[in-house]
Design a protein around this motif. Structure first.
Motif, short mmCIF file in Angstrom:
data_model
loop_
_atom_site.label_atom_id
_atom_site.label_comp_id
_atom_site.label_asym_id
_atom_site.label_seq_id
_atom_site.Cartn_x
_atom_site.Cartn_y
_atom_site.Cartn_z
N ASP A 154 -19.41 117.85 -26.58
CA ASP A 154 -20.14 118.82 -27.39
C ASP A 154 -20.03 118.43 -28.86
N VAL A 155 -21.17 118.40 -29.55
CA VAL A 155 -21.18 118.04 -30.96
C VAL A 155 -20.32 119.00 -31.78
N ASP A 156 -20.19 120.23 -31.33
CA ASP A 156 -19.33 121.17 -32.05
C ASP A 156 -17.87 120.73 -32.02
N ASP A 157 -17.45 120.07 -30.94
CA ASP A 157 -16.10 119.53 -30.92
C ASP A 157 -15.96 118.38 -31.92
N PRO A 181 -14.35 117.06 -21.05
CA PRO A 181 -13.26 117.09 -20.08
C PRO A 181 -13.62 116.57 -18.69
N ARG A 182 -14.93 116.23 -18.48
CA ARG A 182 -15.37 115.81 -17.14
C ARG A 182 -16.27 114.59 -17.25
N ARG A 252 -6.22 121.84 -28.75
CA ARG A 252 -6.90 122.66 -27.74
C ARG A 252 -7.71 121.75 -26.83
N GLU A 253 -8.23 122.34 -25.75
CA GLU A 253 -9.05 121.58 -24.81
C GLU A 253 -10.48 121.42 -25.34
N GLN A 254 -11.18 120.44 -24.78
CA GLN A 254 -12.57 120.22 -25.14
C GLN A 254 -13.48 121.29 -24.54
#
Length: 274
Positions: A154-157, A181-182, A252-254
């Motif tokens: 995600d570009v937000d990440d 994450p996948r 944090r996680e993606q």
């Protein structure tokens, strides 16, 4: 921080989000693009110094992509001019599995500037605000990707990681390989979009030659050649792994592709022209 944070590529997917985040945090920020004043053009070195003047920290997104043949030399010259104008730190957006991108990273790492490198995989948002949106709405996605899998991010990440690196010196000297994450194939991704949006698009594998021929009348030879070479390079399985850059940078996680799909489907982007 008294000087503005410079964001080169401020109208792009990542850059525009970084500008918004910095503004929300009350950070001084100056966006740069071909349309800004002063303007910044990667193909015109005479625009670089004026854009860099007064900035000590910068986010750098190279156009069209660091995988391009001329990217390493452009980055080498850019770092030289940046040091001359007083830049001290830069955050470089890089591409995963791309030879010229990694050559550009090495140039930044050896430049004498403080740096953070954010090395990203394919964007989720290519399906919602990028090159794949038009064909998706027409009912197909055709790429020379076989059944290779990508850890779409995600570009937000990416923007969250880059923003953190711009304002916190603890990220100096870090290389963050950011992914989702996948692992999903493009067929998997299209199927998830269909399920959430009501579209009935199909993914088709095409040859590199077919891909290039289809691009030529749409984007012209230079861009078609570049995209042909990029796909030939990265669709060989080299990126079929998960990175931990988001976790390392942000603790944090993606964001998951499924969450992205639900969010975008709710906006109507995938149904407005279907």
């Amino acid at each position: 921080m008294t000087s503005p944070i410079l964001v080169i590529g401020a109208t792009g997917k990542v850059g525009s989000r970084i500008v918004s985040r910095l503004e929300a945090l009350g950070q001084p920020v100056r966006g740069a693009s071909r349309k800004s004043s002063p303007s910044f053009d990667w193909e015109d070195q005479s625009t670089w110094a004026a854009t860099l003047a007064g900035a000590e920290t910068a986010f750098v997104a190279f156009v069209p992509d660091l995988a391009a043949k001329g990217a390493p030399e452009a980055i080498r010259k850019f770092t030289e001019i940046a040091k001359e104008t007083g830049l001290k730190r830069l955050v470089l957006l890089s591409g995963r599995g791309e030879h010229n991108a990694q050559a550009s990273e090495a140039i930044v790492q050896a430049s004498g500037l403080d740096y953070t490198i954010v090395r990203a995989s394919w964007f989720n948002q290519n399906f919602s605000e990028g090159v794949l949106l038009g064909s998706l709405l027409e009912g197909y996605v055709a790429l020379p990707a076989h059944d290779r899998k990508e850890p779409f991010i995600d570009v937000d990440d990416i923007a969250d990681v880059a923003t953190a690196a711009l304002i916190d010196e603890r990220h100096n000297g870090q290389l963050y390989e950011v992914t989702g994450p996948r692992l999903l194939s493009f067929a998997d991704a299209v199927a998830e979009i269909n399920a959430a949006s009501g579209l009935s698009a199909q993914y088709s594998h095409i040859s590199l030659e077919e891909f290039h021929a289809a691009l030529l009348p749409e984007v012209g030879a230079p861009t078609a050649d570049f995209l042909h070479d990029l796909c030939a390079e990265v669709f060989d399985g080299r990126n079929e792994s998960i990175g931990n850059g988001v976790q390392r940078a942000l603790g944090r996680e993606q964001r998951d592709f499924g969450d992205f799909v639900k969010r975008i489907a709710a906006t109507g982007v995938w149904s407005a022209q279907a």
